[in-house]
Design a protein around this motif. Structure first.
Motif: not given
Length: 70
Positions: A5-8, A20-23, A30-36
């Motif tokens: 959340a902080t990265q976003i 507005p942004f989407n996934a 904010c790369p590096g997180w699980a796809e899900k």
């Protein structure tokens, strides 16, 4: 998940993530997180979810902005 959340938030404030942004946009900013994570986090933490922290406002299907942005 607080870190995600902080990265976003930081990406929006730094201009790396437009509202507005989407996934997919969050994934690029904010790369590096699980796809899900990208596919679930925004809706799970949207205003009106009733169960978790409300961090985002859904502006249309799949599009969000920070809750406290203008």
């Amino acid at each position: 998940m607080k870190e995600f959340a902080t990265q976003i938030y930081n990406a929006v404030k730094a201009g790396r993530l437009a509202e507005p942004f989407n996934a997919a946009m969050v994934k690029r900013a904010c790369p590096g997180w699980a796809e899900k994570t990208y596919n679930v986090f925004l809706s799970k933490h949207a205003v009106g979810n009733g169960a978790t922290t409300e961090l985002f406002v859904r502006v249309s299907l799949g599009l969000y902005r920070l809750k406290n942005s203008n």
